[in-house]
Enzyme design. Sequence first.
Site, mmCIF file in Angstrom:
data_model
loop_
_atom_site.group_PDB
_atom_site.id
_atom_site.type_symbol
_atom_site.label_atom_id
_atom_site.label_comp_id
_atom_site.label_asym_id
_atom_site.label_seq_id
_atom_site.Cartn_x
_atom_site.Cartn_y
_atom_site.Cartn_z
ATOM 1 C CG ASP A 3 -2.047 0.970 1.135
ATOM 2 O OD1 ASP A 3 -2.371 1.399 0.000
ATOM 3 O OD2 ASP A 3 -2.626 1.320 2.183
ATOM 4 C CG ASN A 52 1.847 1.689 -5.363
ATOM 5 O OD1 ASN A 52 2.735 1.484 -4.547
ATOM 6 N ND2 ASN A 52 1.398 0.773 -6.197
ATOM 7 N NE ARG A 75 -1.358 6.593 1.479
ATOM 8 C CZ ARG A 75 -1.534 5.664 2.398
ATOM 9 N NH1 ARG A 75 -1.300 5.937 3.670
ATOM 10 N NH2 ARG A 75 -1.941 4.461 2.057
ATOM 11 C CD1 TRP A 76 7.297 6.723 -3.004
ATOM 12 C CD2 TRP A 76 6.699 7.178 -5.122
ATOM 13 N NE1 TRP A 76 8.451 6.857 -3.743
ATOM 14 C CE2 TRP A 76 8.109 7.128 -5.045
ATOM 15 C CE3 TRP A 76 6.101 7.440 -6.351
ATOM 16 C CZ2 TRP A 76 8.928 7.332 -6.164
ATOM 17 C CZ3 TRP A 76 6.906 7.646 -7.459
ATOM 18 C CH2 TRP A 76 8.306 7.593 -7.362
ATOM 19 C CG HIS A 127 -0.348 2.215 -9.544
ATOM 20 N ND1 HIS A 127 -0.503 1.807 -8.240
ATOM 21 C CD2 HIS A 127 -1.518 2.835 -9.887
ATOM 22 C CE1 HIS A 127 -1.704 2.164 -7.801
ATOM 23 N NE2 HIS A 127 -2.335 2.797 -8.783
ATOM 24 N NE ARG A 140 -7.708 2.156 -5.433
ATOM 25 C CZ ARG A 140 -6.529 2.152 -4.869
ATOM 26 N NH1 ARG A 140 -5.449 2.389 -5.594
ATOM 27 N NH2 ARG A 140 -6.389 1.930 -3.570
ATOM 28 C CG LEU A 177 9.072 -17.150 -3.895
ATOM 29 C CD1 LEU A 177 9.126 -17.113 -2.369
ATOM 30 C CD2 LEU A 177 9.425 -15.757 -4.440
ATOM 31 N NE ARG A 198 -2.748 -1.348 4.470
ATOM 32 C CZ ARG A 198 -3.998 -1.422 4.059
ATOM 33 N NH1 ARG A 198 -4.786 -2.346 4.553
ATOM 34 N NH2 ARG A 198 -4.473 -0.575 3.164
ATOM 35 C CD GLU A 258 3.207 -13.253 15.564
ATOM 36 O OE1 GLU A 258 3.194 -12.077 15.984
ATOM 37 O OE2 GLU A 258 2.758 -14.226 16.210
HETATM 38 C C1 IPE Z 1 -5.366 -2.699 -0.086
HETATM 39 O O1 IPE Z 1 -5.074 -1.374 -0.283
HETATM 40 C C2 IPE Z 1 -5.345 -3.430 -1.388
HETATM 41 C C3 IPE Z 1 -4.037 -3.574 -2.021
HETATM 42 C C4 IPE Z 1 -2.882 -3.225 -1.512
HETATM 43 C C5 IPE Z 1 -4.063 -4.182 -3.317
HETATM 44 P P1 IPE Z 1 -6.219 -0.261 -0.421
HETATM 45 O O2 IPE Z 1 -5.515 1.027 -0.590
HETATM 46 O O3 IPE Z 1 -7.172 -0.659 -1.490
HETATM 47 O O4 IPE Z 1 -6.946 -0.374 0.991
HETATM 48 P P2 IPE Z 1 -7.840 0.677 1.774
HETATM 49 O O5 IPE Z 1 -8.904 1.149 0.823
HETATM 50 O O6 IPE Z 1 -6.939 1.806 2.190
HETATM 51 O O7 IPE Z 1 -8.362 -0.073 2.941
HETATM 52 C C1 IPE Z 2 -1.594 0.276 -3.359
HETATM 53 O O1 IPE Z 2 -1.372 1.640 -3.382
HETATM 54 C C2 IPE Z 2 -1.797 -0.300 -4.740
HETATM 55 C C3 IPE Z 2 -3.162 -0.768 -4.992
HETATM 56 C C4 IPE Z 2 -4.161 -0.739 -4.151
HETATM 57 C C5 IPE Z 2 -3.405 -1.292 -6.314
HETATM 58 P P1 IPE Z 2 -2.560 2.696 -3.346
HETATM 59 O O2 IPE Z 2 -2.872 3.081 -4.747
HETATM 60 O O3 IPE Z 2 -3.700 2.191 -2.549
HETATM 61 O O4 IPE Z 2 -1.833 3.878 -2.595
HETATM 62 P P2 IPE Z 2 -2.487 4.933 -1.594
HETATM 63 O O5 IPE Z 2 -3.109 4.157 -0.476
HETATM 64 O O6 IPE Z 2 -3.492 5.722 -2.376
HETATM 65 O O7 IPE Z 2 -1.341 5.768 -1.136
HETATM 66 MG MG MG Z 3 -4.107 2.371 -0.528
#
Ligand code: IPE
Ligand code: IPE
Ligand code: MG
Length: 253
Positions: A31, A33, A35-36, A48, A82, A142, A199, A218
């Site tokens: 999680d 991408n 915000r980065w 992404h 999305r 793996l 996470r 864990e």
């Molecule tokens: C969880 O991230 C799903 C993936 C990393 C693929 P999200 O960004 O979709 O989760 P929420 O919406 O913050 O809970």
């Molecule tokens: C995780 O990054 C990737 C997917 C859910 C596909 P996000 O796109 O959810 O990144 P944030 O949470 O908006 O930063």
């Molecule tokens: Mg996210």
Amino acid sequence: MGSLPQTSTSSLSSREGEGAAVPVHVAMIMDGNGRWARSRNLPVAAGHRKGAEAVQDCVRSAIRQGVRYLTLYAFSSENWRRSAEEVGDLTSLLRFYLRHKLNELHEQGVRLRVIGEPERFEGALREELRRAEAKTASNTTLTLTLALSYGGRADIVQAARRLADQVASGTLASSDITEERLDQALQTSDMPDPDLVIRTSGECRLSNFLLWQSAYAELVFMDVLWPDFGEAEFVQALSHFAGRQRRFGGRPA
Ligand code: IPE
Ligand code: IPE
Ligand code: MG
């Protein structure tokens, strides 16, 4: 395999390496991408793209650290909320990697698998995924599982439906529905439960990932955004894991 505490004891679910226990199965909620990208005034797609590079590093780290199963949450069943543009960017990226990096994965001894509902993606991606699974099926270093259009609840529902069909057709008594049978009906039936769920991005939730399977995992939540996650962070998470005492409801010796 392995949803019951007695089959998930530390001797089965994590190996004693040189000193520290290495988790057999690491599951990753990748999680951050978005915000980065936002913090750099870049489009989400750039986040992404950078995230996909982090995936390659993560696979290499897992192999180097002796992890046997790596499960990556790449797209949740809720991520269809999305925009079509973002979903399109993610699917193109996945196709690009399957086309250009599959040989490298194969040479590394990676067996690729998919869980979730890959059939919901467009045909070309489905075909690439099917070919990738077939090509790498006998690799043993793996097992890399991609969770695509995956939802933990949806997996439990499809498992319940399969068992209900068997009850309706008279091949299964409802009293024979056990944790093992439900476990075997899940899409993850051929892999051990995750020992460690990581996470990134600072969020502390599972977001519908491996709900049944993570009963005794864990959990490690890290403040780093996924595109910045590298081998140092992977090793850090493994060291958190090694410092945990797993009890599975029992009394420590
Ligand atoms: C969880 O991230 C799903 C993936 C990393 C693929 P999200 O960004 O979709 O989760 P929420 O919406 O913050 O809970
Ligand atoms: C995780 O990054 C990737 C997917 C859910 C596909 P996000 O796109 O959810 O990144 P944030 O949470 O908006 O930063
Ligand atoms: Mg996210």
